[in-house]
Design a protein around this motif. Sequence first.
Motif, PDB file in Angstrom:
ATOM      1  N   ARG A 170     -45.158 112.073  -7.696  1.00 40.90           N
ATOM      2  CA  ARG A 170     -44.495 112.844  -6.645  1.00 40.90           C
ATOM      3  C   ARG A 170     -44.183 111.958  -5.444  1.00 40.90           C
ATOM      4  NH1 ARG A 170     -45.161 114.768  -1.994  1.00 40.90           N
ATOM      5  NH2 ARG A 170     -47.303 113.983  -1.809  1.00 40.90           N
ATOM      6  N   ILE A 171     -45.166 111.156  -5.025  1.00 40.01           N
ATOM      7  CA  ILE A 171     -44.947 110.265  -3.879  1.00 40.01           C
ATOM      8  C   ILE A 171     -43.836 109.271  -4.176  1.00 40.01           C
ATOM      9  CG2 ILE A 171     -45.992 108.451  -2.469  1.00 40.01           C
ATOM     10  CD1 ILE A 171     -48.692 109.913  -2.881  1.00 40.01           C
ATOM     11  N   LEU A 172     -43.886 108.676  -5.349  1.00 39.31           N
ATOM     12  CA  LEU A 172     -42.871 107.687  -5.711  1.00 39.31           C
ATOM     13  C   LEU A 172     -41.481 108.299  -5.743  1.00 39.31           C
ATOM     14  CD1 LEU A 172     -44.824 105.832  -8.530  1.00 39.31           C
ATOM     15  CD2 LEU A 172     -44.167 104.866  -6.314  1.00 39.31           C
ATOM     16  N   SER A 173     -41.361 109.489  -6.280  1.00 35.42           N
ATOM     17  CA  SER A 173     -40.057 110.147  -6.399  1.00 35.42           C
ATOM     18  C   SER A 173     -39.439 110.462  -5.047  1.00 35.42           C
ATOM     19  CB  SER A 173     -40.188 111.438  -7.217  1.00 35.42           C
ATOM     20  OG  SER A 173     -40.583 111.161  -8.539  1.00 35.42           O
ATOM     21  N   ALA A 174     -40.280 110.563  -4.027  1.00 38.01           N
ATOM     22  CA  ALA A 174     -39.791 110.851  -2.679  1.00 38.01           C
ATOM     23  C   ALA A 174     -39.629 109.587  -1.838  1.00 38.01           C
ATOM     24  CB  ALA A 174     -40.755 111.807  -1.984  1.00 38.01           C
ATOM     25  N   SER A 175     -39.802 108.403  -2.465  1.00 31.64           N
ATOM     26  CA  SER A 175     -39.804 107.136  -1.733  1.00 31.64           C
ATOM     27  C   SER A 175     -38.526 106.349  -1.975  1.00 31.64           C
ATOM     28  CB  SER A 175     -41.009 106.279  -2.157  1.00 31.64           C
ATOM     29  OG  SER A 175     -42.227 106.934  -1.876  1.00 31.64           O
ATOM     30  N   THR A 176     -38.276 105.411  -1.072  1.00 31.07           N
ATOM     31  CA  THR A 176     -37.207 104.436  -1.240  1.00 31.07           C
ATOM     32  C   THR A 176     -37.810 103.043  -1.113  1.00 31.07           C
ATOM     33  OG1 THR A 176     -36.692 104.532   1.124  1.00 31.07           O
ATOM     34  CG2 THR A 176     -35.400 105.950  -0.345  1.00 31.07           C
ATOM     35  N   ASP A 177     -37.106 102.049  -1.647  1.00 28.89           N
ATOM     36  CA  ASP A 177     -37.603 100.681  -1.548  1.00 28.89           C
ATOM     37  C   ASP A 177     -37.032  99.987  -0.325  1.00 28.89           C
ATOM     38  OD1 ASP A 177     -34.989  99.993  -2.216  1.00 28.89           O
ATOM     39  OD2 ASP A 177     -35.476  99.317  -4.239  1.00 28.89           O
TER      40      ASP A 177
END
Length: 334
Positions: free
Chosen positions: A237-244
């Motif tokens: 969930r955290i990764l899906s809401a993140s950008t690089d």
Amino acid sequence: MTTTLIPAEWAPQRAMWVGWPSHAELWQEDLEQAQEEVEALVRALAGAGGVKVKLMTGNEEALEPARARFADVAGVEIVAGRFGDIWLRDTGPIFGQGSASANAFTFNGWGGKYDLPFDDEVADQIGEQSGVAITRHDFILEGGAVDHDGEGTVLTTRQCVLNTNRNQGWTEEAAEAAFAKALGAKKVIWLGDGLLNDHTDGHVDNLARFVAPGVVACPIAFGEDDPNADVYDETARILSASTDAAGRPIKVLRIPSPGLVADEDGEPIPASHMNFLITNKAVVVPTYGNDIAARMACEALATVYPDHKIIPSPSMAILTGGGSFHCISQQEPA
């Protein structure tokens, strides 16, 4: 501030350091099997993996037997070293681009849990053996606590990096400033907890790994009794809401976990397919006795590494020491 970024693991490599199980008093009845598992890894790396292996022994007693064991393998150099145990990812240096530089940090035995002789000297030994000058940083960090995309994005966990048993009083801002200076980090993606009963306090290399620019692999529970199911889902969930660092939304590749793997007392232990090791021509995936889960994990990794050989290899004995293939290795970028 350094302008040198830490290369992604899939960048070309000139060598791979691997720790050789050397201390019978630590490994006890698991020593022979652990050596067999590391031997299989080394042969895979030097063969299908297409990379020179620098196999470091931890004491004088292990040196000549290791030389004899790998005498028939081209591309394996046996390096005489001294360490407490084999976890070179955590005790060794993190190399910069082209291995022109290497960063080393304070090591305190994973928050004071395992204070073994010579572990705090491993980074200097590897620097000397590789001919790379070591830049020392005055904060505590293990290499398995951070993962890199080669473009300035760093993955880590709050459970480990902000733990009071590492750097007292650290905040996210303090950690990000330290990572920017030492690792060229432009952005840090913060995950929460790592795997249950992980004595590293939740190293990210057991939880989530960059596999391509903008793509992060993390587990999905295998079986209804997987003790880390909620942690895996929260991570995704955290990764899906993140950008690089480049502003790309993170794409998440869910990879089946090994499911529940327990010790002789029935307690869950931190078995993870995420501890795979990427080299020039292969990805070596640790397995823990569940052939279906291992096959599915390898199939998932093959979707992002179609030009690499995906090699499953047993790692149950190594896991008794607390880690797997990624934990015992450290790459020198070409």
